[in-house]
Motif scaffolding. Structure first.
Motif, PDB file in Angstrom:
ATOM      1  N   LYS A  13       0.861  -1.185   0.000  1.00  0.00           N
ATOM      2  CA  LYS A  13       0.000   0.000   0.000  1.00  0.00           C
ATOM      3  C   LYS A  13       0.904   1.244   0.000  1.00  0.00           C
ATOM      4  N   HIS A  14       0.785   2.108   0.999  1.00  0.00           N
ATOM      5  CA  HIS A  14       1.611   3.314   1.064  1.00  0.00           C
ATOM      6  C   HIS A  14       2.937   3.078   1.784  1.00  0.00           C
ATOM      7  N   LYS A 158      -3.448   2.816  16.183  1.00  0.00           N
ATOM      8  CA  LYS A 158      -3.136   3.901  15.254  1.00  0.00           C
ATOM      9  C   LYS A 158      -2.627   5.108  16.023  1.00  0.00           C
ATOM     10  N   ASP A 214      -5.979   4.524   5.057  1.00  0.00           N
ATOM     11  CA  ASP A 214      -4.525   4.561   4.903  1.00  0.00           C
ATOM     12  C   ASP A 214      -3.773   3.785   5.982  1.00  0.00           C
ATOM     13  N   ASP A 250      -5.347  -5.621   3.512  1.00  0.00           N
ATOM     14  CA  ASP A 250      -4.188  -5.240   2.710  1.00  0.00           C
ATOM     15  C   ASP A 250      -3.181  -6.367   2.515  1.00  0.00           C
TER      16      ASP A 250
END
Length: 678
Positions: A13-14, A158, A214, A250
């Motif tokens: 992903k990022h 997070k 994200d 993901d």
């Protein structure tokens, strides 16, 4: 740029991962009060320093109060975890590694008499064999609150700076919903596969609401339970595709098997004597079918296998978890073209077995793991070069030689035998435990690199040692089997070592009395049983071989149960006498009121060792410290300064079984924490 497949970056992903090697989620049981404090942080930071792309913390951090850890896990249902997580993630990120955490609700895979003494919950009343708790069958309000607990925990992670989370399914609550063997609910969460997966997708939706698009979210799950009536490979392929297609996942972290018994768990996480990378091809099938980021770990202990896993495209990220418990600097050594210096994982599973028995994870032959705050993985050079003489080349002696040599001392090692190894060489006689010899071979290679001098076939005496003009003498002579445990008939028995070494031929009707509970008793019994002999293992303990622990016990049981070995607990061998060409074994009990007899043709005793310490006591009056160790200085990590004899020309210490019968890890720890400060 390196062309090594393992050193290629990977874009998840990022998130850019700097290479293809990860530590998969595991709980070394280092938390304090359920928090990842200094010890926990130091352990993961050391692996980040060593170059791993990502370290995944917390083999199953608890999201709910009714998911109490059965050993020392992280408690992510508490808000106070956030600042501790932030401290850890910041420190790991500073070293260039990514960090994630595994979240779970254990469901029935725990006990009700832990934590807050709340009922264990599951989608059925069926008990898990390993943890023995009979669960409450979940109600609608249980489902609702646990979904919220997952989301709350994800939000905390997070806030704590994590790069992502992994949800644990296999054997835990999510998988208990998935598997038809453990889900008796009616719709909407029971019945069809769609219904059984619904709980997972409800959790994922709520998690995504909290963490946004994200934040990385993955799933560790079994894609084949490999048991009758459970999820099949076809089910696993379907589940894998649905996880991909849901748009909320993901990466997939794939395993094969089930973990509700010790035997099953050992097949999922194989130990020494079992095949390397047994599920890698299976993970590759999932990767090929889904074309989705796939991670995998299961006894991938060596760089060559890991490199193959990536080069062949079977997985995108390869887990070398126990290998990094053994050597945190694997990646750094690959980069520096020093693969031969990597300390090998020998599959002894001392790490995991200790956890499952309620202890902290320690590597059998890296005593710095889990002690990063006090013990070095990389040794500082000495400021004052000394002559260090070591007697013995078992694990204690060789670790002493390695540490002293690496620090730059002038090291001479005496060994009476023609080759090194001590008790490890005896252990490695068993085909199933032959990997143990790497403990010796790796240290010998390290010693050669640091110019350690070895004198084999040399029986060291006081004069031999003094002739070297030593500054420090380390006696690591080990011990000899102790068979003097009976009221009479000690001359009629043999030791477990006699059997394992081949010095004594096994009888045809044998009683093995195991009062030590370690590997030697089971190794001897297994060896005898393989000859076709009738074998009984007897112990005065409540359970046999308690020092072997759960997962290491599995291969022994698989072998000996097939050979009809008898296991007898809570009875003590008291005496042996001769009756013609037979032996009469007199058996009692610590509980009293029992007197039995066994007629056999051989009695084998396993009762640990007695120190081989004659040389130590010969040297003691000649030494400056009379052999004394300051425990305070040893524990606080400062050089030993005891002086009892001002005329003594050398310091004298003994380590390992030359002190008392313990185990390989204790012997190596003795050497490391003493010699690092000389």
């Amino acid at each position: 740029m390196s062309k090594d497949p393992l050193l290629q970056p990977y874009q998840l992903k990022h998130l850019t991962l700097r290479n293809r090697i990860i530590m998969t989620s595991h709980e070394p049981a280092y938390p304090q009060d359920g928090m990842p404090k200094e010890r926990y942080r130091a352990y993961h930071v050391e692996r980040a320093k060593g170059g791993v792309a990502m370290t995944m913390t917390a083999g199953s951090a608890a999201v709910s109060k009714d998911s109490p850890p059965v050993f020392n896990n992280l408690l992510v249902y508490k808000d106070e975890v956030v600042p501790w997580m932030k401290d850890m993630t910041d420190a790991i990120h500073e070293q260039g590694a990514a960090v994630m955490i595994q979240l779970t609700h254990l469901g029935r895979r725990t006990r009700w008499d832990k934590g807050y003494w709340l009922p264990v919950v599951s989608p059925s009343h069926k008990r898990e064999a390993a943890h023995r708790a009979f669960p409450k069958k979940m109600e609608d309000w249980d489902v609702e609150r646990i979904i919220k607990d997952y989301a709350d925990a994800a939000e905390r992670m997070k806030a704590g700076g994590m790069d992502g989370i992994e949800l644990q399914a296999y054997g835990h609550l999510m998988d208990q919903f998935w598997s038809p063997l453990t889900n008796d609910l009616d719709g909407p969460y029971g019945g069809s596969m769609d219904n059984r997966l619904q709980f997972t997708f409800d959790v994922l939706r709520e998690v995504r609401k909290r963490v946004g698009p994200d934040f990385i979210v993955g799933m560790r799950y079994t894609a084949d339970e490999d048991m009758e009536g459970g999820l099949t490979k076809e089910d696993g392929l379907t589940i894998s595709q649905r996880l991909k297609d849901c748009g909320m996942i993901d990466f997939l972290n794939v395993i094969r098997g089930h973990i509700d018994t010790d035997a099953a768990l050992t097949d999922v996480i194989p130990i020494q004597g079992m095949s390397n990378s047994p599920h890698l091809d299976f993970a590759g099938d999932i990767r090929a079918a889904t074309n989705f980021p796939t991670f995998h770990a299961a006894k991938i202990p060596d760089v060559a296998t890991a490199r193959h896993a990536i080069a062949s495209g079977k997985v995108d990220m390869v887990g070398m978890t126990r290998a990094h418990i053994t050597d945190p600097h694997i990646v750094r050594k690959i980069i520096e073209n020093r693969e031969d210096d990597i300390r090998p994982c020998v599959g002894a599973n001392y790490c995991l077995d200790r956890i499952y028995q309620g202890g902290s994870a320690y590597c059998i032959h890296n005593a710095a793991t889990g002690r990063e705050l006090d013990m070095p993985h990389r040794l500082a050079p000495t400021q004052t070069r000394k002559k260090v003489v070591i007697i013995g080349t078992g694990p204690a002696g060789l670790e002493a030689a390695r540490v002293a040599g690496e620090r730059g001392h002038d090291v001479v090692v005496f060994e009476a035998a023609d080759r090194p190894g001590g008790q490890i060489r005896l252990t490695a006689q068993s085909e199933r435990r032959k990997e143990m010899i790497s403990i010796i071979e790796w240290r010998m290679n390290q010693c050669v690199q640091h110019d350690v001098t070895f004198r084999f076939n040399t029986w060291a005496e006081a004069d031999t040692v003094q002739a070297e003009n030593p500054d420090v003498v380390i006696v690591a002579t080990g011990g000899l089997p102790d068979t003097e445990v009976l009221s009479r008939g000690n001359d009629l028995v043999v030791s477990s070592w006699d059997i394992i070494s081949g010095d004594v031929k096994p009888g045809s009707n044998v009683l093995v009395f195991d009062d030590a509970g370690d590997h030697a008793g089971l190794q001897a019994a297994d060896h005898i049983a393989q000859t076709g002999a009738k074998v009984e293992i007897m112990t005065p303990d409540r359970s046999f071989a308690p020092e072997v622990m759960a997962m290491n016990l599995v291969p022994y049981m698989r072998s000996m149960q097939k050979l009809d070995v008898t296991f007898t607990v809570t009875y003590r061998l008291e005496a042996v006498e001769k009756d013609g060409n037979q032996l009469v074994a007199h058996v009692g009990s610590d509980y009293g009121g029992v007197s039995k007899q066994r007629k056999v043709d051989q009695v084998v005793i396993n009762h640990g060792t007695i120190p081989l310490d004659d040389l130590y006591f010969d040297l003691k009056p000649l030494s400056s410290n009379h052999g004394e160790v300051s425990h305070d200085q040893l524990i606080t990590g400062v050089p030993q300064s005891v002086v009892r004899n001002s005329d003594g020309s050398f310091q004298l210490f003994r380590i390992g079984d030359a002190v008392s019968a313990r185990n390989t890890h204790a012997a190596i720890y003795d050497a490391l924490r003493l010699i690092k400060d000389i």
